[in-house]
Scaffold this motif. Structure first.
Motif, short mmCIF file in Angstrom:
data_model
loop_
_atom_site.label_atom_id
_atom_site.label_comp_id
_atom_site.label_asym_id
_atom_site.label_seq_id
_atom_site.Cartn_x
_atom_site.Cartn_y
_atom_site.Cartn_z
N ALA A 14 43.87 56.81 38.83
CA ALA A 14 43.82 58.21 39.26
C ALA A 14 44.68 59.10 38.36
O ALA A 14 44.46 60.31 38.31
CB ALA A 14 44.28 58.33 40.71
N VAL A 15 45.65 58.52 37.66
CA VAL A 15 46.48 59.31 36.75
C VAL A 15 45.63 59.98 35.67
O VAL A 15 45.94 61.06 35.18
CB VAL A 15 47.59 58.44 36.12
N LEU A 16 44.52 59.32 35.32
CA LEU A 16 43.62 59.90 34.31
C LEU A 16 43.09 61.26 34.74
O LEU A 16 42.78 62.10 33.90
CB LEU A 16 42.44 58.96 34.06
N THR A 17 43.01 61.48 36.05
CA THR A 17 42.41 62.73 36.52
C THR A 17 43.32 63.94 36.36
O THR A 17 42.88 65.08 36.53
CB THR A 17 42.02 62.62 38.01
N VAL A 18 44.58 63.71 36.04
CA VAL A 18 45.52 64.83 35.95
C VAL A 18 45.77 65.27 34.51
O VAL A 18 46.30 66.36 34.27
CB VAL A 18 46.86 64.46 36.64
N LEU A 19 45.39 64.45 33.54
CA LEU A 19 45.65 64.79 32.14
C LEU A 19 45.00 66.11 31.74
O LEU A 19 45.55 66.87 30.94
CB LEU A 19 45.15 63.68 31.22
N GLY A 20 43.84 66.38 32.30
CA GLY A 20 43.09 67.57 31.92
C GLY A 20 43.61 68.87 32.48
O GLY A 20 43.19 69.94 32.03
N ASP A 21 44.51 68.81 33.45
CA ASP A 21 45.08 70.06 33.97
C ASP A 21 45.74 70.84 32.84
O ASP A 21 45.47 72.03 32.63
CB ASP A 21 46.11 69.77 35.07
N ALA A 39 52.04 67.28 25.16
CA ALA A 39 53.29 66.96 25.85
C ALA A 39 53.21 67.34 27.32
O ALA A 39 53.70 66.62 28.19
CB ALA A 39 54.45 67.71 25.18
N ALA A 40 52.57 68.47 27.62
CA ALA A 40 52.41 68.89 29.01
C ALA A 40 51.52 67.92 29.78
O ALA A 40 51.75 67.65 30.96
CB ALA A 40 51.84 70.31 29.08
N SER A 41 50.50 67.38 29.12
CA SER A 41 49.64 66.38 29.75
C SER A 41 50.43 65.13 30.10
O SER A 41 50.25 64.53 31.18
CB SER A 41 48.47 66.00 28.83
N SER A 43 53.59 65.04 30.72
CA SER A 43 54.43 65.44 31.85
C SER A 43 53.64 65.39 33.15
O SER A 43 54.13 64.89 34.18
CB SER A 43 54.98 66.85 31.62
N SER A 44 52.41 65.89 33.12
CA SER A 44 51.54 65.86 34.30
C SER A 44 51.34 64.44 34.79
O SER A 44 51.40 64.17 36.00
CB SER A 44 50.17 66.46 33.95
N ALA A 45 51.09 63.53 33.86
CA ALA A 45 50.87 62.13 34.23
C ALA A 45 52.12 61.55 34.90
O ALA A 45 52.02 60.81 35.90
CB ALA A 45 50.50 61.31 33.00
N GLY A 46 53.29 61.88 34.37
CA GLY A 46 54.53 61.39 34.96
C GLY A 46 54.73 61.89 36.38
O GLY A 46 55.07 61.13 37.29
N PHE A 47 54.48 63.18 36.59
CA PHE A 47 54.65 63.75 37.92
C PHE A 47 53.63 63.19 38.92
O PHE A 47 53.96 62.93 40.07
CB PHE A 47 54.52 65.28 37.86
N TYR A 48 52.40 63.01 38.46
CA TYR A 48 51.36 62.50 39.35
C TYR A 48 51.69 61.07 39.78
O TYR A 48 51.62 60.73 40.97
CB TYR A 48 50.01 62.53 38.64
N ALA A 49 52.06 60.24 38.82
CA ALA A 49 52.41 58.85 39.14
C ALA A 49 53.63 58.80 40.04
O ALA A 49 53.72 57.99 40.97
CB ALA A 49 52.66 58.07 37.85
N ALA A 134 49.28 73.92 45.19
CA ALA A 134 50.27 74.55 44.32
C ALA A 134 50.67 73.61 43.18
O ALA A 134 50.87 74.05 42.04
CB ALA A 134 51.50 74.95 45.13
N CYS A 135 50.78 72.32 43.49
CA CYS A 135 51.11 71.34 42.44
C CYS A 135 50.08 71.38 41.32
O CYS A 135 50.44 71.43 40.13
CB CYS A 135 51.17 69.94 43.04
N ARG A 136 48.80 71.35 41.69
CA ARG A 136 47.77 71.31 40.65
C ARG A 136 47.67 72.64 39.92
O ARG A 136 47.43 72.69 38.71
CB ARG A 136 46.41 70.94 41.27
N GLY A 137 47.85 73.75 40.63
CA GLY A 137 47.82 75.04 39.96
C GLY A 137 48.95 75.18 38.95
O GLY A 137 48.75 75.63 37.81
N LEU A 138 50.16 74.78 39.35
CA LEU A 138 51.30 74.82 38.44
C LEU A 138 51.10 73.89 37.26
O LEU A 138 51.55 74.17 36.14
CB LEU A 138 52.58 74.44 39.19
N ASP A 139 50.42 72.79 37.49
CA ASP A 139 50.14 71.82 36.43
C ASP A 139 49.31 72.47 35.33
O ASP A 139 49.57 72.27 34.13
CB ASP A 139 49.40 70.63 37.03
N VAL A 140 48.31 73.23 35.72
CA VAL A 140 47.48 73.94 34.73
C VAL A 140 48.31 74.99 34.00
O VAL A 140 48.26 75.13 32.77
CB VAL A 140 46.27 74.59 35.41
N ILE A 141 49.08 75.76 34.77
CA ILE A 141 49.92 76.80 34.19
C ILE A 141 50.91 76.21 33.19
O ILE A 141 51.19 76.81 32.14
CB ILE A 141 50.68 77.57 35.29
#
Length: 290
Positions: A14-21, A39-41, A43-49, A134-141
């Motif tokens: 499921a971590v793969l699904t957050v890289l694209g944010d 680098a932000a991707s 970071s996203s993976a780290g937070f999601y996991a 909010a987590c996913r929105g901030l992830d994109v931002i």
């Protein structure tokens, strides 16, 4: 802790699904992924996991009743180790965000706090779906922060909205969802895909239009049938399936936005990620991504 148990704890596929944010955010800001987007991707993976490990830490008592096969209630991972994993991955996510730049780090801090708030407090309250969105929105931002976060408001809003409704559906994974939640998820999915397609059409690039249409169509094909089934029969099984597909369907939506902002490379990369996720998901025998 065995590697297999760690991968199950953090829901590795499921971590793969957050890289694209972050990729959706970075391409919205300047049309390409760039170093800060990569680098932000990470970071996203780290937070999601981290959030997945923290989820199991917070739900350990409930999982002993409802999901005894998970790593903590089955005795394969202790609660203390799960909390340690969550803490270490959060620190790793902040470090990766720091390498993306100071503006990305400024977004990463409240994002990390939002992840911890959701798992430890918000999930069991009416604020649960909102805090997850909010987590996913901030992830994109975060992906756009170094080059102008305002340009990423549209993909951030669409991804956050989809997350909100999928989270509402996910609350019925054990006892069944509601028809209203499932219908809301379907309507939001159509709206999110439409936003990407309209953005692609307005880009003035043929590739942006075609790519956003392909990505949007793939997204709807992935999630809509499951949402419709859950609306017709809001059973726990259908809620789980709709949640899984809603999470995995995030990737083609991210690809649609990447294409709409003139990044065919980002869209193709996410298409490959989507394919890898589907192969891994099809081979999994146990556990879930929800």
């Amino acid at each position: 802790m065995a590697l297999k148990d760690l991968m199950e704890l953090i829901r590795a596929p499921a971590v793969l699904t957050v890289l694209g944010d972050a990729i959706a955010g970075a391409t919205a800001a300047h049309g390409r992924v760039g170093r800060s987007g990569i680098a932000a991707s990470a970071s996203s993976a780290g937070f999601y996991a981290a959030g997945m490990a923290l989820n199991d830490f917070a739900d350990a008592d409930l999982d002993r009743i409802e999901r005894p096969e998970r790593p903590i209630p089955s005795g394969r991972v202790s609660s203390g180790k799960a909390l340690g994993v969550a803490t270490a991955l959060t620190a790793g996510g902040l470090a990766a965000a720091s390498s993306a730049g100071p503006r990305a780090l400024r977004i990463a801090r409240p994002l990390a706090a939002c992840v911890w708030f959701y798992d430890l407090i918000g999930k069991k309250t009416a604020l649960g779906p909102l805090s997850m969105a909010a987590c996913r929105g901030l992830d994109v931002i975060m992906g756009a922060a170094e080059n102008g976060w305002r340009s990423a408001v549209l993909p951030a809003g669409a991804i956050a909205g989809h997350t909100l409704t999928v989270t509402q559906v996910s609350r019925g994974e054990v006892h069944g969802t509601s028809r209203v939640a499932a219908v809301s998820a379907a309507v939001m999915a159509i709206g999110a895909a439409s936003a990407a397609v309209v953005r692609g059409a307005r880009s003035g690039r043929r590739g942006g239009t075609v790519g956003s249409v392909i990505g949007g169509a793939a997204f709807l094909a992935s999630v809509l049938p499951a949402f419709v089934r859950a609306a017709r029969d809001p059973s726990a099984d259908n809620a789980r399936d709709a949640t899984r597909r809603g999470i995995r369907g995030m990737v083609p939506l991210q690809a649609a936005f990447a294409a709409s902002h003139g990044s065919p490379g980002g869209a193709v990369f996410l298409a490959v990620i989507d394919g890898a996720g589907r192969v891994i998901g099809a081979r999994r025998k146990q556990g879930d991504v929800t």
